[in-house]
Design a protein around this motif. Structure first.
Motif, short mmCIF file in Angstrom:
data_model
loop_
_atom_site.label_atom_id
_atom_site.label_comp_id
_atom_site.label_asym_id
_atom_site.label_seq_id
_atom_site.Cartn_x
_atom_site.Cartn_y
_atom_site.Cartn_z
N PRO A 1 2.52 2.12 10.29
CA PRO A 1 3.52 1.17 9.81
C PRO A 1 4.91 1.79 9.80
N VAL A 2 5.92 0.98 9.45
CA VAL A 2 7.29 1.47 9.43
C VAL A 2 7.46 2.60 8.43
N GLY A 3 6.63 2.61 7.41
CA GLY A 3 6.70 3.63 6.38
C GLY A 3 5.94 3.15 5.15
N LEU A 4 5.76 4.04 4.20
CA LEU A 4 5.08 3.71 2.96
C LEU A 4 6.07 3.80 1.81
N PRO A 5 5.98 2.92 0.81
CA PRO A 5 5.02 1.82 0.69
C PRO A 5 5.27 0.72 1.73
N PHE A 6 4.20 -0.03 2.04
CA PHE A 6 4.25 -0.98 3.13
C PHE A 6 3.57 -2.28 2.72
N THR A 7 4.18 -3.39 3.13
CA THR A 7 3.60 -4.72 2.94
C THR A 7 3.04 -5.21 4.27
N PRO A 8 1.72 -5.44 4.37
CA PRO A 8 1.14 -5.89 5.64
C PRO A 8 1.37 -7.38 5.88
N GLY A 9 0.98 -7.82 7.09
CA GLY A 9 1.06 -9.22 7.46
C GLY A 9 1.97 -9.47 8.63
N VAL A 10 1.40 -9.87 9.79
CA VAL A 10 2.23 -10.10 10.98
C VAL A 10 2.53 -11.58 11.21
N LEU B 1 0.85 -1.18 0.00
CA LEU B 1 0.00 0.00 0.00
C LEU B 1 0.89 1.23 0.00
N HIS B 2 0.50 2.21 -0.81
CA HIS B 2 1.25 3.45 -0.92
C HIS B 2 0.57 4.59 -0.16
N GLU B 3 -0.66 4.37 0.25
CA GLU B 3 -1.41 5.34 1.05
C GLU B 3 -2.41 4.59 1.90
N HIS B 4 -2.84 5.19 2.99
CA HIS B 4 -3.82 4.56 3.85
C HIS B 4 -5.21 4.70 3.24
N GLY B 5 -6.06 3.72 3.54
CA GLY B 5 -7.41 3.76 3.01
C GLY B 5 -8.10 2.43 3.17
N ASP B 6 -9.13 2.20 2.36
CA ASP B 6 -9.86 0.94 2.44
C ASP B 6 -9.05 -0.15 1.75
N ALA B 7 -9.63 -1.33 1.66
CA ALA B 7 -8.87 -2.48 1.17
C ALA B 7 -8.39 -2.31 -0.27
N ASP B 8 -9.02 -1.43 -1.04
CA ASP B 8 -8.64 -1.26 -2.43
C ASP B 8 -7.27 -0.62 -2.60
#
Length: 321
Positions: free
Chosen positions: A53-62, A6-13
């Motif tokens: 998150p650590v920063g953008l762009p960011f890959t989620p998943g813990v 993700l490059h910006e915060h928002g909904d799942a899209d």
């Protein structure tokens, strides 16, 4: 490699699959070829900006499970080809696991027994560690005690039912009727529909008057309920709520029974390897199974994050890159 970013915060899209460089492990890290990454509500909090998150762009998943592809120069005890699983990445300074490869510090990962399924292990981390910390570390659950697990069909809930049963506690849980048989198979002695009007009476009857330990994922709904169904000296562990101000309508019910309350977050675990190893042992012994309700590929990450917040299912959702 391919990764969800993700490059910006928002909904799942805002989640997109991109081709990026494969990461190199730091000195104390492993590089994993990801077999499975669990989908957790916390992943959506990093996406929508509730957590930073650590920063953008960011890959989620813990959560992650996979095979060691490379080791950092200071790593000991792991080698290429080892099967491992862990949790706590994508939080506090690192990228996450929705990718074909991911790095993970060695203090957040343990070896996985050959008998354990990699996909199940990919969904195990948050669920199993949270349940272990709540029941074993905080509630100090003992054999023959009555243990109430709210929401037994959830990721944490179905792991908690099994962990409590594994220590020979007498497990009472709540869930929709469609999941009652599965939860009984997982070790619950009593499974109750959480929507019934006489739920408190039913819990007390099943527990011979009161429960000794409670795992509560919705304190704003059940804080008073927990006090009402508690036995003297009961321990209530709270792992979540839907509103920021849960409260009592009658705190005398808790005081009169010396009920203790512990609020916790998995991310405060002193050493994640301890509960991870405990859960791995239970998986190897056949006492803990992570029910994988649905499997998604990387391109379906947005749908997976919607589903984890909106759909009803037993167990966990996972991404298989």
């Amino acid at each position: 490699m391919r990764a969800v970013r993700l490059h910006e915060h928002g909904d799942a899209d805002v989640l997109q699959v991109e081709e990026i460089e494969r990461p190199e492990p730091a000195a104390d890290e492993l590089l994993l070829e990801v077999a499975a990454a669990g989908i957790n509500p916390v992943d959506t909090y990093f996406r929508d900006g509730s957590y930073e998150p650590v920063g953008l762009p960011f890959t989620p998943g813990v959560d992650v499970a996979g095979t060691v592809a490379a080791t950092g120069e200071a790593v000991e005890g792991f080698a290429e080809g080892d099967r491992v699983y862990g949790t706590g990445i994508g939080n506090g300074g690192s990228q996450g696991s929705y990718a074909e490869y991911a790095t993970i510090p060695t203090d957040r990962v343990v070896h996985l027994p050959d008998s354990a399924d990699l996909t199940e292990a990919g969904g195990a981390g948050v669920a199993a560690v949270t349940a272990w910390r709540a029941l074993i570390d905080h509630a100090d659950l003992e054999p023959a005690e009555y243990c109430l697990v709210h929401g037994g069909s959830g990721g944490v809930g179905h792991a908690a039912v099994q962990i409590a049963a594994a220590v020979s506690a007498r497990v009472i849980t709540t869930a929709s009727e469609e999941y009652h048989d599965e939860l009984a198979d997982y070790g619950a002695e009593t499974v109750l529909d959480y929507g019934r009007d006489d739920l408190a009476d039913a819990v007390r009857e099943a527990a011979d008057g009161g429960v000794d330990a409670v795992l509560d994922h919705r304190l704003d709904d059940y804080l008073q309920f927990d006090a009402d169904v508690a036995a003297t000296g009961a321990r209530v562990v709270g792992i979540g709520e839907n509103s920021p101000d849960p409260g009592f309508t009658n705190d005398g019910a808790a005081r009169s029974k010396d009920v203790s309350y512990q609020f916790m977050s998995m991310f405060n675990t002193p050493d994640l390897r301890v509960p991870l190893r405990g859960a791995a042992h239970l998986m190897d012994a056949g006492d803990l199974s992570i029910d994988v309700a649905r499997r998604y590929d990387l391109e379906e990450a947005a749908e997976a994050q919607r589903a984890v917040m909106e759909d009803s299912f037993l167990g966990k959702l996972v991404i298989e890159p």
